[in-house]
Write a protein that holds these residues in place. Structure first.
Motif, PDB file in Angstrom:
ATOM      1  N   GLY A 193      14.928  18.586  14.340  1.00  0.00           N
ATOM      2  CA  GLY A 193      13.524  18.096  13.830  1.00  0.00           C
ATOM      3  C   GLY A 193      13.283  16.831  14.433  1.00  0.00           C
ATOM      4  O   GLY A 193      12.053  16.572  14.596  1.00  0.00           O
ATOM      5  N   ASP A 194      14.182  16.000  14.976  1.00  0.00           N
ATOM      6  CA  ASP A 194      13.449  14.517  15.557  1.00  0.00           C
ATOM      7  C   ASP A 194      13.308  14.980  17.140  1.00  0.00           C
ATOM      8  O   ASP A 194      12.964  13.792  17.585  1.00  0.00           O
ATOM      9  CB  ASP A 194      14.928  13.743  15.235  1.00  0.00           C
ATOM     10  CG  ASP A 194      16.207  13.997  16.103  1.00  0.00           C
ATOM     11  OD1 ASP A 194      16.427  15.356  16.334  1.00  0.00           O
ATOM     12  OD2 ASP A 194      16.970  13.128  16.202  1.00  0.00           O
ATOM     13  N   ARG A 195      13.464  15.846  17.694  1.00  0.00           N
ATOM     14  CA  ARG A 195      13.278  16.285  19.007  1.00  0.00           C
ATOM     15  C   ARG A 195      12.063  17.233  19.217  1.00  0.00           C
ATOM     16  O   ARG A 195      12.041  18.286  18.518  1.00  0.00           O
ATOM     17  CB  ARG A 195      14.534  16.655  19.685  1.00  0.00           C
ATOM     18  CG  ARG A 195      15.465  15.637  19.807  1.00  0.00           C
ATOM     19  CD  ARG A 195      16.624  15.869  20.727  1.00  0.00           C
ATOM     20  NE  ARG A 195      17.568  14.797  20.546  1.00  0.00           N
ATOM     21  CZ  ARG A 195      17.823  13.964  21.498  1.00  0.00           C
ATOM     22  NH1 ARG A 195      17.169  13.855  22.665  1.00  0.00           N
ATOM     23  NH2 ARG A 195      18.815  13.079  21.416  1.00  0.00           N
ATOM     24  N   GLU A 196      11.362  16.765  20.188  1.00  0.00           N
ATOM     25  CA  GLU A 196      10.252  17.848  20.624  1.00  0.00           C
ATOM     26  C   GLU A 196      10.836  18.807  21.517  1.00  0.00           C
ATOM     27  O   GLU A 196      11.923  18.481  22.162  1.00  0.00           O
ATOM     28  CB  GLU A 196       9.096  17.046  21.311  1.00  0.00           C
ATOM     29  CG  GLU A 196       8.343  16.290  20.359  1.00  0.00           C
ATOM     30  CD  GLU A 196       7.617  17.126  19.412  1.00  0.00           C
ATOM     31  OE1 GLU A 196       7.263  17.966  19.449  1.00  0.00           O
ATOM     32  OE2 GLU A 196       7.564  16.409  18.056  1.00  0.00           O
ATOM     33  N   VAL A 197      10.364  20.048  21.574  1.00  0.00           N
ATOM     34  CA  VAL A 197      10.748  21.214  22.719  1.00  0.00           C
ATOM     35  C   VAL A 197      10.079  20.628  23.960  1.00  0.00           C
ATOM     36  O   VAL A 197       8.776  20.428  23.809  1.00  0.00           O
ATOM     37  CB  VAL A 197      10.241  22.535  22.269  1.00  0.00           C
ATOM     38  CG1 VAL A 197      10.352  23.335  23.700  1.00  0.00           C
ATOM     39  CG2 VAL A 197      11.182  23.052  21.346  1.00  0.00           C
ATOM     40  N   ASP A 198      10.625  20.282  25.094  1.00  0.00           N
ATOM     41  CA  ASP A 198      10.361  19.865  26.343  1.00  0.00           C
ATOM     42  C   ASP A 198      10.067  21.487  26.949  1.00  0.00           C
ATOM     43  O   ASP A 198      10.920  22.229  27.505  1.00  0.00           O
ATOM     44  CB  ASP A 198      11.346  19.336  26.980  1.00  0.00           C
ATOM     45  CG  ASP A 198      10.791  18.746  28.531  1.00  0.00           C
ATOM     46  OD1 ASP A 198       9.967  19.627  29.208  1.00  0.00           O
ATOM     47  OD2 ASP A 198      11.375  17.747  28.963  1.00  0.00           O
ATOM     48  N   PHE A 199       8.743  21.694  27.405  1.00  0.00           N
ATOM     49  CA  PHE A 199       8.514  22.979  27.632  1.00  0.00           C
ATOM     50  C   PHE A 199       8.910  23.437  29.077  1.00  0.00           C
ATOM     51  O   PHE A 199       9.321  24.404  29.409  1.00  0.00           O
ATOM     52  CB  PHE A 199       6.812  23.342  27.587  1.00  0.00           C
ATOM     53  CG  PHE A 199       6.526  24.836  27.547  1.00  0.00           C
ATOM     54  CD1 PHE A 199       6.671  25.451  26.411  1.00  0.00           C
ATOM     55  CD2 PHE A 199       6.031  25.345  28.679  1.00  0.00           C
ATOM     56  CE1 PHE A 199       6.248  27.003  26.347  1.00  0.00           C
ATOM     57  CE2 PHE A 199       5.823  26.706  28.871  1.00  0.00           C
ATOM     58  CZ  PHE A 199       5.964  27.482  27.502  1.00  0.00           C
ATOM     59  N   LYS A 200       9.009  22.459  30.094  1.00  0.00           N
ATOM     60  CA  LYS A 200       9.518  22.539  31.373  1.00  0.00           C
ATOM     61  C   LYS A 200      10.992  22.569  31.204  1.00  0.00           C
ATOM     62  O   LYS A 200      11.502  23.576  32.105  1.00  0.00           O
ATOM     63  CB  LYS A 200       9.158  21.170  32.231  1.00  0.00           C
ATOM     64  CG  LYS A 200       7.916  21.077  32.614  1.00  0.00           C
ATOM     65  CD  LYS A 200       7.511  19.711  33.194  1.00  0.00           C
ATOM     66  CE  LYS A 200       7.943  19.776  34.734  1.00  0.00           C
ATOM     67  NZ  LYS A 200       7.600  18.469  35.497  1.00  0.00           N
ATOM     68  N   ARG A 201      11.883  22.120  30.296  1.00  0.00           N
ATOM     69  CA  ARG A 201      13.117  22.418  30.191  1.00  0.00           C
ATOM     70  C   ARG A 201      13.472  23.750  29.748  1.00  0.00           C
ATOM     71  O   ARG A 201      14.222  24.700  30.373  1.00  0.00           O
ATOM     72  CB  ARG A 201      13.690  21.302  29.443  1.00  0.00           C
ATOM     73  CG  ARG A 201      14.202  19.963  29.939  1.00  0.00           C
ATOM     74  CD  ARG A 201      14.567  19.000  28.955  1.00  0.00           C
ATOM     75  NE  ARG A 201      15.827  19.443  27.914  1.00  0.00           N
ATOM     76  CZ  ARG A 201      17.071  19.548  28.422  1.00  0.00           C
ATOM     77  NH1 ARG A 201      17.560  19.381  29.720  1.00  0.00           N
ATOM     78  NH2 ARG A 201      17.952  19.720  27.320  1.00  0.00           N
TER      79      ARG A 201
END
Lengths: 582, 582
Positions: free
Chosen positions: B311-319
């Protein structure tokens, strides 16, 4: 540079491609220079691309030599500049149009007058900036109705287009002359035979214009030459010498005859001669009136136009179009005849046309005092002895009649002969058409604006490759001039033993060190295959290293003359180097 | 070659263009190298085109040096080959599509894998023909959603694309390595600073792939480096080191808590810490489940996919996209939630997903034995101590969480630092994707077909010009490396008297005779204007011929270091010639 056939991306073909009809197309495909991707769209293989780049280099060097500066425009262009000059619509179906993701209209540039004009307008402002000549070597796009003959008439092709910008007409003439001289040097270096012919400028607009045509049976341009004077002109540009006007006094009065069932010239002439009127009539005594309609580009409404030509000649529609440009021209349809019931098909005469206010133009041979058999504007009736200047007065003359071998040259020097050629270059004095459309002015010394006058100058770079192939080949293959050949010397290793192989390698290495471009056939195929490929590929000098090497000799063959000479192996490098530099 | 500023088609600008935000764009426009025609579509002016062609020459020389053979494809291409590989649709709005007069579909080539594959298939047949490397330097077209930064991301641009064809994986690796080495030489010669980073191949398909990134603040590619080990990777290619799995024995049982009004991670953490559960929770203890949908390219139906990240990280859509390629990915819409009412927004947990058979992939940090706070699949409820491998078993892992500065390098050597760069080159081991689509086989020594394996290798040629400008400029202007500069020496005539002028002309002529490319500022403007333009244009060496000439000295300025040196006028030619050759 040594190019080894063992690894060269090249597979020659023994058979002509099924879709090829002209020699250059067949040979460029068979020798592995180009490959078809789609109609009028070709790829260049390694040897072909070398030839293309060699042509580009020659063009670039000669353009730079006249002080032209190279720039490079995109091929993908926004619609607006082409709308400003009307060419967005004028080009019709020949223009590749597309839309981007934002639905904005774009085109693939067929030629770049608009963009060059805008570029100069963007950078230059003072009369001191001029003159300037800019050019580019770039892919052009035209959606040809009938792409043909491989790269001879493609839909994507490489063109050099140059544009001159001058303050006055004298400057334009100087720029035009500079290009003319550069083109002569370019086509001479490319080893092309060509004629510089007067041309009309067609849709390009403008005044003086000449085409460089490479004589070739497969050429699409018909032109005429006068062997006595050197006069040469595109058929569209040939002017007809007008005979002197004659007095109308004493000529018989016009007389309408009932000529039943004579809708054609031949039937009319036969009828009249059978009627025994005391004279013998020929088709040349008749005046044929052809109806067309014209309109301004983009306009809705058509206007009728009558064209009168001597009955022994057809109307040449391309000449007619060129004479009327930039007007659009079309033949009449049934609906047009229905809307104008006074037009009596087969029996149309000058009087009804003139009487109804329809524009009526005649061949230059129709001068005052000439008497004609022509339509009497009613079914089955013709009028005899209708005299121009007495019985009817046309609105002017028009060059619309076909040109024939043997017609007199406009300069009076002798008869014309017909020829066919490939258009390899075209130079135009555009004048102020584009400068007017884009308002390209320079601030003059008196602080008043001076409208710039332009020239436009094109060379079909990829087409030149085809034209050279068309003019320079024999039954065995291509025969490139050295300046643009893919190599200087084609070294054939004709033997499998190590001595032959290493001897050939040694000579190739020495040639390379001396700056000679070598194509080395080091493949493991038979000498016969190698010889056939060497003839097909067409490098100007072929060196055969074979069994003779044991006796210290190799064979040098001139691809152009076919001459073979035995040369001492230890002298052949010096011999070939001097050959390549001469 | 002497280029005279008095007649050069060049007008420098004192002001930055209104639409330019990045230094290379501003300076290339101000210094008169490029001009905008439409969004992402530029013209090259004389100096700019020289630089572009110099870059092309460097690329060509190094490609030729690895035995690659130059060919040239059309830019206008028929649809069919791109349909065969699915890219006609995969490219979406990025592809410029058009129709010809016969309504046949065409496209402007974004890259040419299909055509090269077909060409090799057309010419080659035996295993003895291979390997082969082909390349072209050509205009490419992509209808970018956001063309930006001048020629840095254009819609028409020049690219070198090369393709290798090998019989086996070892051959492919050799071809790949040859290109990697050639690229190193090319970018070194271009004077670019760059990093070679691991990359995923995205829509191109294939396995190994590296990007050449030129570090620049304005770059669009984010990448990471480990300064300790030299590891570098595109953010899409960074792999997350997984901690070791832990035993699940003795871990507290999962417990569902009523956590009203906690739809965000922060509100959840705050609530739990306020609830005094005997532990302090951080966002890193929570497991955030993000719902997306995926489908095969061209397919109609979407499938749900759950992605669990700390939960401390966003999903990086490009990754995420890169990990799932070639699948298409989209976020859920309201309609999707409506169709799946068991998805409780803000409270989605692994159990409902797994229970319903929805594919569920987690961050590599979510290893067996880790306990998480996550959604309990009902409004206002979360579960604490949900243990991976005990309470839920994901379908696999996925690289979707954002990468942060300070994250551990995958090679364990130290922390990662973030950087931004411009993609100037990209090398791919494509494998058999295109050979499969086009059935490109060689007949092997045992007469059995061998499927060819391919590599694809690109260099952004026009983009490289922008990248060099981006890396090599100062507040005064551009600073070109000599190899691609539009000239070697910029001679400034700083004075009006005849001695200065003729002295400068004499030096320029001598330099020219020695093969040095001279830009000669022979204009009648003030020395100040000339100096400013010289700095702006960025030729590496500036020679000032001014009043000092009377005393026998001229000034040589190094555009890179700014160092000025007085040099004896009669020695300056030798000095500059040796400078240009060093």
């Amino acid at each position: 540079m040594i190019t080894r056939m063992s690894s060269l991306f090249l597979r020659t073909l023994r058979e002509d491609p099924a879709d090829a009809e002209v020699p250059s197309h067949k040979l460029l495909v068979r020798a592995g220079y180009v490959r078809r991707i789609a109609p009028g769209i070709y790829s260049w293989l390694p040897l072909g691309y070398r030839v293309l780049r060699n042509v580009e280099r020659v063009v670039r060097e000669e353009m730079d030599a006249i002080g032209a500066q190279e720039v490079h425009f995109p091929a993908l262009l926004p619609k607006e500049p082409y709308e400003a000059t009307g060419r967005w619509t004028e080009y019709g179906d020949s223009l590749f149009r597309l839309r981007d993701r934002k639905k904005a209209d774009y085109l693939l540039g067929p030629t770049h007058e608009e963009l060059f004009t805008l570029m100069v307008k963007g950078e230059y402002s003072s009369y001191k900036d001029y003159p300037v000549i800019l050019y580019q070597i770039q892919n052009k796009y035209r959606d040809e109705e009938r792409p043909r003959a491989g790269i001879l008439r493609g839909r994507e092709f490489v063109m050099k287009d140059a544009y001159s910008f001058d303050l006055d007409d004298e400057g334009l003439k100087r720029s035009y002359e500079l290009h003319r001289e550069a083109y002569v040097r370019i086509f001479d270096r490319l080893g092309l035979e060509y004629h510089v012919v007067s041309a009309v400028s067609g849709a390009m607009g403008g005044s003086a214009s000449e085409e460089f045509l490479a004589p070739a049976e497969v050429g699409e341009d018909t032109y005429v030459r006068c062997l006595e004077s050197g006069y040469a002109a595109n058929v569209e540009a040939v002017t007809t010498p007008a005979p002197p006007a004659r007095p109308v006094e004493g000529l018989p009065a016009a007389e309408v005859h009932n000529t039943p069932d004579t809708p054609t010239i031949q039937s009319l002439v036969d009828f009249l001669n059978a009627a025994e009127l005391g004279r013998v009539f020929t088709a040349a005594d008749t005046l044929k009136n052809v109806m067309v309609k014209t309109r301004q580009p983009g306009a809705e409404e058509w206007e009728l136009l009558g064209v009168g030509v001597p009955g022994d000649r057809e109307v040449d529609f391309k000449r007619l179009e060129a004479s009327l440009a930039p007007l659009e021209v079309a033949l009449l349809e049934e609906a047009d005849f229905a809307a104008n019931p006074w037009l009596v098909k087969g029996y149309i005469g000058p009087k009804a046309l003139i009487g109804r206010g329809v524009r009526y133009l005649v061949d230059p041979r129709v001068v005052p005092g000439t008497a004609w058999v022509t339509g009497a504007d009613q079914l089955d009736h013709h009028v005899v002895d209708l005299v121009c200047g007495r019985d009817f007065t046309p609105d002017g003359t028009i060059e619309a009649a076909e040109v024939r071998e043997g017609d007199p040259s406009p300069d009076g020097a002798g008869p014309l002969v017909m020829a066919r050629g490939i258009e390899i270059g075209h130079i135009f004095q555009l004048g102020r058409k584009y400068a007017d459309a884009m308002q390209l002015d320079a601030l003059g010394p008196d602080s008043k604006p001076v409208r710039i006058t332009m020239g436009s100058y094109g060379i079909g770079v990829s087409r030149a490759v085809a034209a050279i192939a068309e003019q320079r080949h024999d039954e065995l293959g291509l025969v490139w001039p050295r300046e643009i050949a893919p190599a200087d010397v084609h070294v054939v290793v004709a033997g499998k033993d190590d001595a032959v192989r290493s001897g050939a390698e040694g000579i190739a290495a020495e040639l390379d060190a001396a700056g000679v471009r070598v194509l080395l056939d080091d493949r493991t195929v038979s000498p016969g295959v190698k010889f056939a490929d060497a003839e097909l590929i067409g490098v100007p000098t072929i060196l055969v290293v074979g069994r003779g090497l044991a006796k210290g000799v190799v064979e040098v063959k001139d691809r152009v003359t076919g001459e073979r000479a035995e040369v001492a192996a230890d002298e052949v490098v010096a011999h070939l180097v001097s050959l390549c530099r001469s």
